[in-house]
Scaffold this active site. Structure first.
Site, short mmCIF file in Angstrom:
data_model
loop_
_atom_site.label_atom_id
_atom_site.label_comp_id
_atom_site.label_asym_id
_atom_site.label_seq_id
_atom_site.Cartn_x
_atom_site.Cartn_y
_atom_site.Cartn_z
N TYR A 44 51.59 36.64 38.06
CA TYR A 44 51.27 38.01 37.84
C TYR A 44 51.79 38.77 36.64
CZ TYR A 44 48.87 36.88 42.33
OH TYR A 44 48.46 36.11 43.39
N TYR A 88 47.11 41.66 39.63
CA TYR A 88 46.17 40.79 40.55
C TYR A 88 45.24 41.55 41.38
CZ TYR A 88 45.46 37.53 44.44
OH TYR A 88 44.93 37.03 45.49
N1 LIG Z 1 45.95 31.96 50.37
C1 LIG Z 1 46.12 33.30 50.97
O1 LIG Z 1 46.62 33.61 51.77
C2 LIG Z 1 45.14 34.20 49.94
C3 LIG Z 1 45.70 35.49 50.29
C4 LIG Z 1 44.92 36.52 49.45
C5 LIG Z 1 43.67 36.09 48.44
N2 LIG Z 1 43.37 34.75 48.42
C6 LIG Z 1 42.39 34.37 47.83
O2 LIG Z 1 41.66 33.16 48.23
C7 LIG Z 1 41.36 32.40 47.18
C8 LIG Z 1 41.71 31.12 47.36
O3 LIG Z 1 43.07 31.01 47.41
P1 LIG Z 1 43.98 29.85 47.55
O4 LIG Z 1 45.40 30.14 48.24
O5 LIG Z 1 42.95 28.66 48.15
O6 LIG Z 1 44.46 29.43 46.11
P2 LIG Z 1 44.72 28.26 45.25
O7 LIG Z 1 45.42 28.53 43.93
O8 LIG Z 1 44.95 26.92 46.17
O9 LIG Z 1 42.81 27.66 44.99
C9 LIG Z 1 42.38 28.42 43.79
C10 LIG Z 1 41.55 27.20 43.20
O10 LIG Z 1 41.09 27.73 42.00
C11 LIG Z 1 40.96 26.54 41.16
N3 LIG Z 1 40.95 27.03 39.63
C12 LIG Z 1 41.75 28.04 38.86
N4 LIG Z 1 41.27 28.14 37.75
C13 LIG Z 1 40.17 27.53 37.63
C14 LIG Z 1 39.38 27.17 36.44
N5 LIG Z 1 39.41 27.81 35.27
N6 LIG Z 1 38.30 26.48 36.77
C15 LIG Z 1 38.04 25.93 37.75
N7 LIG Z 1 38.76 25.83 38.86
C16 LIG Z 1 39.81 26.72 38.96
C17 LIG Z 1 42.33 26.07 41.31
O11 LIG Z 1 42.43 24.59 40.59
C18 LIG Z 1 42.57 26.01 42.91
O12 LIG Z 1 42.05 24.76 43.43
C19 LIG Z 1 41.96 33.12 45.81
O13 LIG Z 1 41.01 33.84 45.04
C20 LIG Z 1 42.95 33.90 46.29
O14 LIG Z 1 43.19 35.21 45.24
C21 LIG Z 1 44.23 33.69 49.23
#
Ligand SMILES: NC(=O)c1ccc[n+]([C@@H]2O[C@H](COP(=O)([O-])OP(=O)(O)OC[C@H]3O[C@@H](n4cnc5c(N)ncnc54)[C@H](O)[C@@H]3O)[C@@H](O)[C@H]2O)c1
Length: 210
Positions: A82, A162
């Site tokens: 970020y 973000y």
């Molecule tokens: N893990 C948490 O506690 C948490 C907290 C708040 C919000 N979130 C939100 O939940 C969602 C999933 O989070 P996560 O922890 O599984 O994250 P993560 O990074 O494991 O998953 C995101 C996925 O998106 C894919 N990705 C990124 N850019 C891409 C692109 N250009 N084309 C295709 N795929 C693409 C990545 O390869 C990854 O597999 C996100 O939107 C995140 O902001 C997660």
């Protein structure tokens, strides 16, 4: 249901895909990487498409049209990025996700959008820390999904891009709901952790890769 899951190869997405397959749904999973889905690859109800959604010309509208429900998990969700690449964070987390949302609006499909607890920003108690007995008391961190104020930091603190991108997307989804009857669900995870997570970030301890 036929479910299109974007970002299905991530930490949350890979667990969710396994669960939804076990419930009998047909999954089309889109991600740059399918590594975390490898144990599910043999499942006949799973179709994996390796795709960078930023590349022009992919079949977003067609895939949305073929689905009963769309789940969007794609984001840069690594706090280190970020401040390092804020513009890319804005482009992926807002502009690219907006294209997905607008395809759902065009095709009349319900969208489950992963947002973040960070949209709430700072708690009111943290701003008045000197006047509050214990600003860390969890009572000051109780949020209401529909009525809590969102308090973000100054522009020069790029960390907030973000939360701001996610918040703006939520506002756009809400406006489509208001003006065009768009059906959507927003999820604001509060820091899920578990197997297959890429890293744990802590301001005090630095970033721990697991
Ligand atoms: N893990 C948490 O506690 C948490 C907290 C708040 C919000 N979130 C939100 O939940 C969602 C999933 O989070 P996560 O922890 O599984 O994250 P993560 O990074 O494991 O998953 C995101 C996925 O998106 C894919 N990705 C990124 N850019 C891409 C692109 N250009 N084309 C295709 N795929 C693409 C990545 O390869 C990854 O597999 C996100 O939107 C995140 O902001 C997660």
């Amino acid at each position: 249901m036929k479910i299109l899951s974007l970002g299905a190869g991530g930490f949350i997405g890979s667990h969710l895909t396994g669960k939804l397959l076990s419930l009998g749904h047909q999954m089309t999973a889109v991600d740059i990487s399918g590594e975390k889905l490898s144990e599910l690859r043999e499942q006949p109800s799973l179709r994996f498409l390796e795709q960078d959604i930023r590349k022009p010309g992919w079949n977003l509208d067609g895939l949305v049209h073929d689905a009963d429900l769309v789940i969007d998990l794609i984001a840069y969700a690594n706090p280190g990025l970020y401040v390092k690449i804020p513009l890319e964070v804005f482009r992926l987390n807002f502009l690219e996700n907006l294209k997905i949302a607008e395809a759902c609006v065009r095709r009349g499909r319900r969208l489950i959008q992963f947002s973040t607890c960070e949209v709430y920003g700072r708690s009111p108690a943290s701003l008045k820390a000197s006047k509050v007995v214990d600003p860390e008391d969890p009572v000051h961190a109780t949020f209401s999904e529909d009525s809590s104020e969102f308090i973000l930091g100054p522009v020069e603190k790029h960390r907030w891009i973000y939360a701001c991108s996610k918040q703006l997307l939520e506002r756009v989804l809400h406006a489509y709901g208001l003006e065009q009857g768009f059906h959507y669900t927003i999820i604001r995870p509060f820091n899920f952790i578990g197997p297959k997570i890429d890293f744990l970030a802590s301001e005090r301890a630095g970033t721990i890769w697991v």
